[in-house]
Each structure stands twice: as C-alpha cells, then as structure tokens.
Design a protein around this motif. Sequence first.
Motif, PDB file in Angstrom:
ATOM      1  N   PHE A   1       0.796  -1.232   0.000  1.00 32.17           N
ATOM      2  CA  PHE A   1       0.000   0.000   0.000  1.00 32.17           C
ATOM      3  C   PHE A   1       0.830   1.285   0.000  1.00 32.17           C
ATOM      4  O   PHE A   1       0.275   2.376  -0.103  1.00 32.17           O
ATOM      5  CB  PHE A   1      -0.975  -0.001   1.177  1.00 32.17           C
ATOM      6  CG  PHE A   1      -1.934  -1.156   1.093  1.00 32.17           C
ATOM      7  CD1 PHE A   1      -3.013  -1.110   0.220  1.00 32.17           C
ATOM      8  CD2 PHE A   1      -1.732  -2.310   1.826  1.00 32.17           C
ATOM      9  CE1 PHE A   1      -3.875  -2.188   0.099  1.00 32.17           C
ATOM     10  CE2 PHE A   1      -2.588  -3.392   1.718  1.00 32.17           C
ATOM     11  CZ  PHE A   1      -3.672  -3.335   0.848  1.00 32.17           C
ATOM     12  N   LEU A   2       2.132   1.137   0.153  1.00 35.25           N
ATOM     13  CA  LEU A   2       2.995   2.315   0.111  1.00 35.25           C
ATOM     14  C   LEU A   2       3.991   2.168  -1.029  1.00 35.25           C
ATOM     15  O   LEU A   2       4.405   1.058  -1.355  1.00 35.25           O
ATOM     16  CB  LEU A   2       3.788   2.454   1.419  1.00 35.25           C
ATOM     17  CG  LEU A   2       3.029   2.804   2.693  1.00 35.25           C
ATOM     18  CD1 LEU A   2       4.007   2.819   3.874  1.00 35.25           C
ATOM     19  CD2 LEU A   2       2.332   4.146   2.575  1.00 35.25           C
ATOM     20  N   ASP A   3       4.384   3.303  -1.604  1.00 39.73           N
ATOM     21  CA  ASP A   3       5.409   3.248  -2.638  1.00 39.73           C
ATOM     22  C   ASP A   3       6.805   3.248  -2.047  1.00 39.73           C
ATOM     23  O   ASP A   3       7.700   2.585  -2.547  1.00 39.73           O
ATOM     24  CB  ASP A   3       5.250   4.414  -3.610  1.00 39.73           C
ATOM     25  CG  ASP A   3       4.087   4.163  -4.541  1.00 39.73           C
ATOM     26  OD1 ASP A   3       2.995   4.687  -4.284  1.00 39.73           O
ATOM     27  OD2 ASP A   3       4.269   3.397  -5.505  1.00 39.73           O
ATOM     28  N   PHE A   4       7.008   4.042  -1.023  1.00 36.01           N
ATOM     29  CA  PHE A   4       8.282   3.958  -0.313  1.00 36.01           C
ATOM     30  C   PHE A   4       8.192   4.645   1.038  1.00 36.01           C
ATOM     31  O   PHE A   4       7.253   5.404   1.315  1.00 36.01           O
ATOM     32  CB  PHE A   4       9.456   4.531  -1.133  1.00 36.01           C
ATOM     33  CG  PHE A   4       9.301   5.969  -1.578  1.00 36.01           C
ATOM     34  CD1 PHE A   4       9.581   7.021  -0.721  1.00 36.01           C
ATOM     35  CD2 PHE A   4       8.886   6.267  -2.877  1.00 36.01           C
ATOM     36  CE1 PHE A   4       9.454   8.337  -1.135  1.00 36.01           C
ATOM     37  CE2 PHE A   4       8.749   7.587  -3.300  1.00 36.01           C
ATOM     38  CZ  PHE A   4       9.043   8.617  -2.426  1.00 36.01           C
TER      39      PHE A   4
ATOM     40  N   LEU B   1      13.703   6.274  -9.071  1.00 31.87           N
ATOM     41  CA  LEU B   1      12.922   6.263  -7.836  1.00 31.87           C
ATOM     42  C   LEU B   1      12.063   5.007  -7.857  1.00 31.87           C
ATOM     43  O   LEU B   1      11.113   4.917  -8.635  1.00 31.87           O
ATOM     44  CB  LEU B   1      12.053   7.517  -7.756  1.00 31.87           C
ATOM     45  CG  LEU B   1      11.219   7.700  -6.479  1.00 31.87           C
ATOM     46  CD1 LEU B   1      12.111   7.917  -5.253  1.00 31.87           C
ATOM     47  CD2 LEU B   1      10.280   8.891  -6.616  1.00 31.87           C
ATOM     48  N   GLU B   2      12.419   4.036  -7.026  1.00 33.39           N
ATOM     49  CA  GLU B   2      11.670   2.784  -7.043  1.00 33.39           C
ATOM     50  C   GLU B   2      10.322   2.973  -6.353  1.00 33.39           C
ATOM     51  O   GLU B   2      10.226   3.623  -5.317  1.00 33.39           O
ATOM     52  CB  GLU B   2      12.458   1.661  -6.355  1.00 33.39           C
ATOM     53  CG  GLU B   2      11.770   0.316  -6.563  1.00 33.39           C
ATOM     54  CD  GLU B   2      12.554  -0.880  -6.034  1.00 33.39           C
ATOM     55  OE1 GLU B   2      13.695  -0.717  -5.588  1.00 33.39           O
ATOM     56  OE2 GLU B   2      11.979  -1.986  -6.074  1.00 33.39           O
ATOM     57  N   LEU B   3       9.278   2.397  -6.959  1.00 32.41           N
ATOM     58  CA  LEU B   3       7.929   2.482  -6.401  1.00 32.41           C
ATOM     59  C   LEU B   3       7.462   1.063  -6.090  1.00 32.41           C
ATOM     60  O   LEU B   3       7.828   0.123  -6.787  1.00 32.41           O
ATOM     61  CB  LEU B   3       6.989   3.173  -7.385  1.00 32.41           C
ATOM     62  CG  LEU B   3       7.434   4.583  -7.808  1.00 32.41           C
ATOM     63  CD1 LEU B   3       6.557   5.125  -8.921  1.00 32.41           C
ATOM     64  CD2 LEU B   3       7.436   5.546  -6.630  1.00 32.41           C
ATOM     65  N   HIS B   4       6.700   0.937  -5.044  1.00 30.00           N
ATOM     66  CA  HIS B   4       6.337  -0.397  -4.577  1.00 30.00           C
ATOM     67  C   HIS B   4       4.832  -0.602  -4.484  1.00 30.00           C
ATOM     68  O   HIS B   4       4.074   0.333  -4.320  1.00 30.00           O
ATOM     69  CB  HIS B   4       6.935  -0.643  -3.186  1.00 30.00           C
ATOM     70  CG  HIS B   4       8.423  -0.675  -3.158  1.00 30.00           C
ATOM     71  ND1 HIS B   4       9.181   0.445  -2.912  1.00 30.00           N
ATOM     72  CD2 HIS B   4       9.304  -1.678  -3.345  1.00 30.00           C
ATOM     73  CE1 HIS B   4      10.460   0.130  -2.944  1.00 30.00           C
ATOM     74  NE2 HIS B   4      10.566  -1.158  -3.204  1.00 30.00           N
TER      75      HIS B   4
END
Lengths: 301, 317
Positions: free
Chosen positions: A270-273, B83-86
Amino acid sequence: MIKNIEIQLNEEDMAWFKRTKKGIQTATEDKKDVPKGLWYKSPTGKVVDAEELERNYYVSPEDGYHVRIGSKEYFEILFDDNKFKELDANLTSKDPLKFVDKKKYTDRLEAAQKKTGLKDAVRTAVGKSMGNDLVIACMDFSFIGGSMGSVVGEKIARAADYALKNNTPFLLISKSGGARMMEAALSLMQLAKTSAKLAQLADAGIPYISLCTDPTTGGTTASFAMLGDINISEPGALIGFAGPRVVKDTTGKDLPDGFQSAEFVLEHGFLDFISHRKDMKRKINLYLDLVLNQPLREKTA
Amino acid sequence: MEYLDFELPIKELQEQYEKACAIGEESDVDVSNTCKQIEKKLSDTKKDIYKNLTPWQRVQLSRHPNRPYTMDYINAICGDSFLELHGDRGFKDDKAMVGGLGKIGDQSYMFVGQQKGYNTKTRQYRNFGMANPEGYRKALRLMKSAEKFNVPVVCLIDTPGAFPGIEAEERGQGEAIARNILEMTRLKVPIIVVIIGEGASGGALGIGVGDRVLMLENTWYSVISPESCSSILWRSWEFKEQAADALKLTATDMKKQKLIDLIVKEPIGGAHANREKTFTTVATAIEKEYATLKDLSPKDLVESRMEKYFNMGVYKG
C-alpha cells in the motif's frame, strides 16, 4: 547570622517549599503534550538535546525515531526558507449537532484552540519547494487527535481545488486518529467530499502525493491517505483502518510484530516507499520531476 | 568468472594466458610473444564459439549467473534519477517484479521488470524472478500511472515464468496476466519491451505487449521453457537441446517469425562479458525506439500496436 534568618521566616515564606494545597493544580488543558525542555527522550530511551533534535528534522539521531511533529514543523521542512501563503486560515468548526460527551464539543474546540494555537486539525498552504510551487495540506494531531470534521474536509477540498485551478502538485500530510465523532455523519461525508475532489485532480492529471505520518488511521486511510499517485511514509509510522487496540479486542488474537507499521504496510503493497524525514523534500520533488517529465532540480533539500 | 560447458576451451586459454603473463612479470623471461599468441588464439576461439551458438547454448547464456538483471540495467541507465515504487495497492509488494520512474537523458520513463537474485538468499527473496498475481498488478498500476502522466513505459523481461503456486492460483494468476495484456494493448503511451534474459510464456507476456519488442542477442522467448517442453512432449527432461531447437525461441528465429521487432547485439561472450557496453547499448536502443514513437498521437499509437498483434499467426485459407 543563622539565628537571624530563622527569626525572619514566617508562615507565608514557608509556602514556597511547603505544599499548602493538596493534589495536582495544573488544569488538564494547560498541560503540554511534549514538554518544552532541553532534552527529548525517545521511546527506546535515547536522550537527545532539543536543539539537536530540531536540527535533525525532529528525528532522534541515535535510534532514528521520528518524533511526531505538526504543520508548523512540516512547512518549515518542506517549503523553501519556510515561506508560504496559508489558505483559508480562518475556517473554524461549528457545533451543528450540539454534541456533548464528557464535555461540550464547543468547549473542547475552545480548549484545543487555546492549547495548540491552531484553528482546527489541518493547515493548508501554498509555497515553493525546491523552487517550484507546491500546495501542502498538513494535519495537526495535537488538535483533537487530528480528527477530521467539516473544517478539515472543507480545507482539504479547497486546497485541492487551489492545486487544480493553478495546476500545482498537491501534497497531503495525514496525521489523524480518524473522523471527528462530535460531527458524526457530517464528518463521515468528508471522506466522500475529499475523495471527489481528488478524483477531479486525477482527471486533470495533477500529481497528488499522500504522505502518511504517525498516526494515519480510521477515516483518513479510508479516503485521501490511500489515494495518492504515490503513498509514502516515514519509518515506524502507524498506518491502519481500525487501530491496533480495536483489532486486538475484536479478534482476540495477538497482533504480529510491527502490525500496521509503515514497514508492514509497504510489505503489503500500500505504500510506494518509506523515507527518512531528512530526505523527504528531495524525494517528493524527485518524484514530481520524474512524473511531470521535467528537468531534475538540484538535489539539495 | 563462471564458464558454461561449451565455454571450457575459452577457460583453458584464459588460464594459460594468465599463467604466461604471470611468468613474465615474475621472471626476466620474455614472454610477450607467447602472450600475444595465446591472446590471439583466445580471441579466435571466442569468435568461433559465440558465432555458432546453438539455441540451447543461448538459453544457457540467457541464464548465466553473471548476467545483468533488471535492476542492474535500471541503476546503470538511470543512475541517481531512479525512484523505485512499490506495491499493488491490494495485497503485497512482489519482490519478483520491480518498477519505478527514472530518466534516460532528459526523458522520464516508467520501468517495470522481473528481478532475479544473485545468490541463494536473494534468489529466494526475488522468488527466482517468478512473479505472483500481485507482481503483475503492481506492474499494471505503475503502467496506468505512467499513462496518466504521459510517461512512456519500458518493460525489462527476465523470467522463467509466472509463479505456479497454490496461492498464486487463489489470487488469480491467470486473471492478473490477462488484465495486463488487455490493458497494455490499449495503453495510451509508448511501450518499449526489452527481453534481457528469459522470456517464458505468459509470465513474460504479462509485461510484454508493446509498440517495440526488442530481444537481446542471447535471450529466449517462447510459450514454454525447453526443459518443460521436453518433459511434456518427449516425456523426459533429457531432450532440452532438441526442444530448444524445435521451439525456435532465439532472437533470430523470433525476428524471422515477426513476433519481435528488433535484435539488440550483445558484446562477444554475452551481456555479462562487458556489462557497461550492454547497458549503453540497451539505453541507446530504448532512446532510439522512443524517438520513433513519441510524436504519434495516442490513437495512432494504440491502433498500430493493435494492428501489429492482429497480424500475428500463420494459417491457410
């Protein structure tokens, strides 16, 4: 000489070190959440000099604990030279339901305003961040637990609207216990109001960043906090819909380690970073440069 | 440096060469002639071996343990700008599928790709580059986000297949890949796909529909791995070489069948033999392909992409 002094002491002087009135005299509303002292003690027991803490973005240098801060501090960290124009600064809550629990809602509002010097639980502003315009809405947990009522919903919607009209990226810093019970369903509908505004922002192709800080719970996660083009957080922040105590009481199960921590939420998709607070300004602006396909700005936060 | 079975002559010569040079350094004996001779022989042998690689040998090279993986390409190509996105916003952050924003020159791209590990621990962590449904959903989320902001997409493919697990089935592995394929056919921004290692079936195509599909020279792309094909059709794992031949899975064969658009040359010895050169070649190829796509309207872009896929298939009558 000694004898002389003894003679001069009378009952009134004695009161300076002898307690004449029993019990705690400080009213609850006069108590401070964070003692304004020279030292700060983090939950792991590390002690840090208050000035050093401030210089370190309110992060305890030894254990990396991110101390809860408010809109004043976030604006200072994210806007260049702490310069910004506040939007709708004078919007304040009404008490449409004449709500009373242990206290009257109006009294609660007044006390919160007096204690925090804030008008309500969110402040919105526009300013430059690394040289480019950015609209920031930042919640204040110190104001009735950062709860979202009509004022919070309206100010966020208006800030998003400002971003829409001026084609400016929008950053929302959540820090909230959830909806404001004293405004009941009016509060609930702020989830819909803010989400509708974010839908307009999305249709216009304007980036919206949701920064979930400690704590981001309840209605905020069920609306704007989870709707960012990117959702980001700080290390260790609590993020969840139902709070850990509620989940534990309802299910009767022990919660896994780190349940609802930012790290847990990242792992679950649910979070990108997660970023250290000191890198936040640079990373937010890096994202904006990348997604808007504009030249990368100098990497100085 | 690790050598594959067919590379053993190279290994021998390399060792001879190093020994000879060492003697030269340690004693007064003049070995420069010997060294030169061995060096020439080494270079001739390499040319000879790598010029005539069999499909199976290419499959082996595509899985070479020193071969660069997706993040190696991204980090080398984008540097600090990446910029890595998760996360898939639904279930999990799949470590077998990576993605994020980065720049090549002045242009932003959204990168997605399968990621393999480089030792036992990281291989497990990355699930050997086999994504779960959440990996495909994460990839789609990033691609849709790229579409929203008009950022072109680059897919780097390197997978032995989508993960065939119980839970993957429960969460809809098929649905996830299907959804990706459908959405990618009509995504309104350019998609450039590069096969950098293994391109196994639906697991690859799940991030593999694009305006330009490029294959590195020593990679494979097909409906099944040669081993599995051997096991199913020959009823034995022993016939992988024949299966590799039969499947026509090399870059050259895929290009002949018009199923891919372009072959990207690798340095002699494979992508790992000169990583920097490989990265530069791939970055240049991406930029070059993007230049041919960037001025197309979204409508033309999608139409020609769809047209390309409508024309795939061979039949009579």
